[in-house]
Design an enzyme around this catalytic site. Structure first.
Site, mmCIF file in Angstrom:
data_model
loop_
_atom_site.group_PDB
_atom_site.id
_atom_site.type_symbol
_atom_site.label_atom_id
_atom_site.label_comp_id
_atom_site.label_asym_id
_atom_site.label_seq_id
_atom_site.Cartn_x
_atom_site.Cartn_y
_atom_site.Cartn_z
ATOM 1 N N TYR B 122 -32.107 -36.511 -23.972
ATOM 2 C CA TYR B 122 -31.189 -37.627 -23.706
ATOM 3 C C TYR B 122 -30.518 -37.350 -22.375
ATOM 4 O O TYR B 122 -30.133 -36.211 -22.086
ATOM 5 C CB TYR B 122 -30.133 -37.700 -24.812
ATOM 6 C CG TYR B 122 -29.020 -38.692 -24.529
ATOM 7 C CD1 TYR B 122 -29.130 -40.020 -24.925
ATOM 8 C CD2 TYR B 122 -27.867 -38.293 -23.853
ATOM 9 C CE1 TYR B 122 -28.124 -40.925 -24.653
ATOM 10 C CE2 TYR B 122 -26.857 -39.199 -23.581
ATOM 11 C CZ TYR B 122 -26.986 -40.514 -23.982
ATOM 12 O OH TYR B 122 -25.997 -41.415 -23.700
ATOM 13 N N GLU B 210 -28.446 -44.845 -18.650
ATOM 14 C CA GLU B 210 -28.761 -44.075 -19.851
ATOM 15 C C GLU B 210 -30.270 -44.043 -20.052
ATOM 16 O O GLU B 210 -30.922 -45.089 -19.966
ATOM 17 C CB GLU B 210 -28.079 -44.704 -21.069
ATOM 18 C CG GLU B 210 -28.198 -43.850 -22.323
ATOM 19 C CD GLU B 210 -27.498 -44.472 -23.517
ATOM 20 O OE1 GLU B 210 -26.749 -43.763 -24.203
ATOM 21 O OE2 GLU B 210 -27.705 -45.673 -23.768
#
Lengths: 306, 402
Positions: B122, B210
């Site tokens: 992530y 993101e």
């Protein structure tokens, strides 16, 4: 005393020849604020007519400080130029021994503010309030020092300090103190942007050390964790009573409530968490802004101040 | 402003971040052509909406509301599967954890070459309001719900901050790669990706980037398999291209209209419409309505520069909402003068044919004059001097109590 500005503070207005600058400069002069001049690049040498006097316009802040000895610079410059105006004021004040910058402008790009705040932080003698805020006011015996857009007439000199993220909600808090017969020492609107200058803790620290202030009203809103950090600081450092309110209990997550900073994201920054932090820190909580006056009376009574 | 994954990947490519080849599609035919043109037997067929959780979302038929398919992101191993998935996605309603139960209609599809995955990570860049600079956050727990990771195992999330003026420090980027357990060319890949992304963040005035998941391929390449990018609206003046990337169909029409009139409006689920000056006071007004047992129908800040026109627009927007059974106007006059608001409210009510109870609370600049204007008009309007009293009144009126 009061905090950061007092009745005699000399105020320079960056953007004084613009519509907002002239309009609010006029209102400030009407409130007996000592407006000493303004700055608009390229318009140096001109004058602006205020109700009680005519004030000079300078090309740069540095020149304005040299000529007027101003200790406050108030910024009404459009958003795209505002961060540069803050940096210019910070450099000028740092060179001349320090001062207060108040930036009213709304809608400044956040990355511009990161740079501007970084610069201000390098200038130990310079404080920035805002941006996207109503400004700061110290009511005096007749009028007072009003560096901002708040309506002067709702205030009166007194012993309650007010600090808030929101504009009109600050006025509401002022009206609440007035409704129970209390005036204000200084009211500071720190603004609702995610990256700004002065925060809650700076204000609380200054109020704690200000002999005129006996109690503080603190108004937060959803988003970020500034309220929680302030509550933590209060528990350790504050001896004066505080009344707290947080706006946004009904706001749904992920939706921005007007202010760029007022958003609950990732389940963080809710009003419930902030109220809880306030309560844990011994802050007197008002769940309804119309209750601030009554809660303040209770806090003052508990402290033997009424 | 948010953009779609396929647009984010165009920006990534320009910035030098590794992505798989992919094609933006609007139709099933587009998707089949995309499959033919991509030199990959396995492709990902991905719904494009401005919300996360697409992979675990569900697709429903717009008309019947019947479930069409589980999962808004599918791996297709053949041309037939591409056709099947595209058919199940385009024009359907995708409901994810982030869309709410009403979901979002999928108008755009992205068909992307498949990728061997050795590990999922992530990665996110965002403005840290406390540190007052850009925060880079990464975790080895990619592909998961990152909020859950943050809550259960906060130590699995690693953080570095860029310098507000000088940008990303290479030492910090290398340290991040170490924390993620990367070595060899994967480590170099990550460092150069972090450099590219922090540069892009500043150049494009992003408010968030993101990537979930960021993957390490079998050959050790670091590839952005996802791209969620949003921009700072305040900076749009220096990025004319933002307008071209904006997908209005992803935004609430009424919120755009409000914005165009200098209003800040957010629709909520209650029955009491609110018209307030100032964001904080608007939120507080909603809170007080709730305290008195009512439910706010909206957040609406008319701002400091409100005019008769913008107030009329605001009234119109509130009344368009079928759930609205009463309106609370709460004005603390500073720059705004209460008598101007009073005259605007009367005019708007007459023009729009107001059918629901109206309570007005004025304080501050010209509040006496404002009340006088309202007291002498033909409109059935209730006035109050405090917010609490006004909120209680409108809640009672919508219940049919005086």
């Amino acid at each position: 005393m009061s905090i950061w500005i007092h009745e005699e503070s000399k105020v320079l207005i960056q953007g004084i020849t613009g519509k907002q600058g002239t309009f609010h400069g006029t209102k400030m002069d009407e409130y007996n604020t000592n407006v000493v001049g303004g700055v608009t690049p390229g318009k140096g040498g001109q004058f602006v007519e205020l109700p009680n006097k005519k004030v000079p316009v300078f090309n740069t802040v540095s020149e304005g400080l040299d000529e007027t000895g101003a200790d406050v610079s108030l910024i009404y410059v459009p958003a795209r130029f505002a961060a540069a105006a803050i940096i210019e004021a910070a450099d000028a004040f740092q060179e001349k021994g320090g001062g207060l910058i108040v930036c009213i402008t709304e809608g400044i790009p956040i990355l511009d503010m990161i740079k501007a705040v970084a610069r201000v932080d390098q200038c130990p003698e310079v404080r920035l309030i805002g941006p996207n805020c109503p400004g700061i006011i110290t009511p005096g015996d007749v009028g007072g020092c009003k560096a901002g857009i708040m309506p002067g007439f709702i205030h009166a000199k007194g012993r309650i300090g007010i600090v808030s993220k929101s504009g009109t909600l600050t006025y509401e808090a002022v009206a609440q103190t007035m409704s129970v017969g209390e005036g204000q020492s200084t009211c500071v609107g720190i603004g609702g942007d995610p990256v700004n200058g002065t925060g809650f803790i700076d204000c609380l620290d200054a109020f704690e050390n200000d002999p005129q202030t006996v109690a503080v009203v603190m108004i937060g809103e959803i988003g970020g964790s500034a309220e929680e950090e302030a509550a933590d600081w209060v528990a350790k450092n504050m001896t004066k009573p505080i009344v707290g309110f947080v706006a946004g209990s009904t706001a749904p997550p992920g939706k921005r409530m007007g202010h760029a900073g007022a958003i609950i994201s990732g389940g963080k920054g809710t009003a419930a968490e902030k109220f809880k932090a306030f309560e844990n820190a011994g802050i007197y909580v008002a769940r309804d802004p119309s209750e601030i006056g009554n809660v303040l009376v209770r806090a003052l009574k508990d402290a033997g101040l009424r | 402003m948010n953009i779609h994954e396929y647009q984010g990947k165009i920006l990534f490519k320009q910035a030098g971040v590794k992505v798989q080849d992919g094609v933006h599609c609007k139709t099933i035919d587009d998707a089949l052509n995309a499959y033919d043109s991509l030199d990959s037997k396995v492709v990902a067929v991905k719904s494009q909406i401005h919300a996360g959780g697409r992979g675990k979302g569900s697709l429903y038929d717009q008309e019947t509301d019947n479930l069409v398919m589980e999962g808004g992101v599918k791996i297709a191993f053949s041309r037939d599967e591409v056709e099947q998935y595209a058919r199940n996605i385009i024009g359907r309603k995708l409901v994810t954890k982030q869309t709410g139960s009403s979901g979002k209609i999928v108008n755009n599809l992205y068909v992307e070459a498949g990728c061997s995955i050795a590990h999922e990570y992530y990665l996110a860049l965002l403005v840290d309001r406390e540190a007052k600079t850009i925060l880079i956050m990464a975790s080895t727990e990619g592909g998961m719900d990152i909020e859950e990771v943050a809550e259960k195992t906060p130590e699995a999330i690693h953080k570095i901050w860029t310098h507000p003026v000088d940008g990303l420090n290479e030492k910090d980027a290398l340290e991040m790669a170490d924390k993620l357990g990367l070595d060899g060319h994967s480590k170099q890949d990550l460092v150069s990706m972090l450099e590219s992304l922090s540069r892009m963040f500043i150049e494009k005035d992003c408010s968030m980037i993101e990537i979930n998941p960021l993957v390490k391929s079998d050959s050790g390449d670091m590839i952005a398999l996802d791209a969620k990018v949003s921009f700072d609206d305040n900076a749009s003046f220096r990025h004319p291209w933002m307008e071209e990337m904006r997908d209005y169909s992803e935004e609430e029409e009424v919120e755009i209209r409000a914005h165009d009139h200098g209003l800040s409006y957010v629709k909520l689920d209650g029955n009491i419409g609110c018209l307030v000056n100032g964001a904080g006071l608007a939120m507080a007004s909603m809170d007080v309505i709730k305290l008195y047992g009512g439910e706010p129908a909206n957040f609406l800040d008319i701002g400091g520069g409100a005019t008769k026109e913008s107030i009329t627009t605001a009234f119109g927007i509130i009344l368009e909402d079928e759930n609205v059974e009463g309106i609370l106007v709460n004005i603390f006059g500073g720059i705004i003068q209460c008598d101007m608001v009073a005259r605007s409210v009367i005019e708007a009510s007459n023009e729009l044919g107001l059918q629901v109870p109206l309570v007005v609370r004025f304080s501050g600049t010209n509040h006496v004059e404002g009340k006088e204007v309202l007291d002498h008009c033909d409109l059935d309007v209730h006035t109050s001097s405090t917010l609490a009293e006004a909120a209680e009144k409108i809640v009672n009126l919508t219940r049919g109590e005086e």
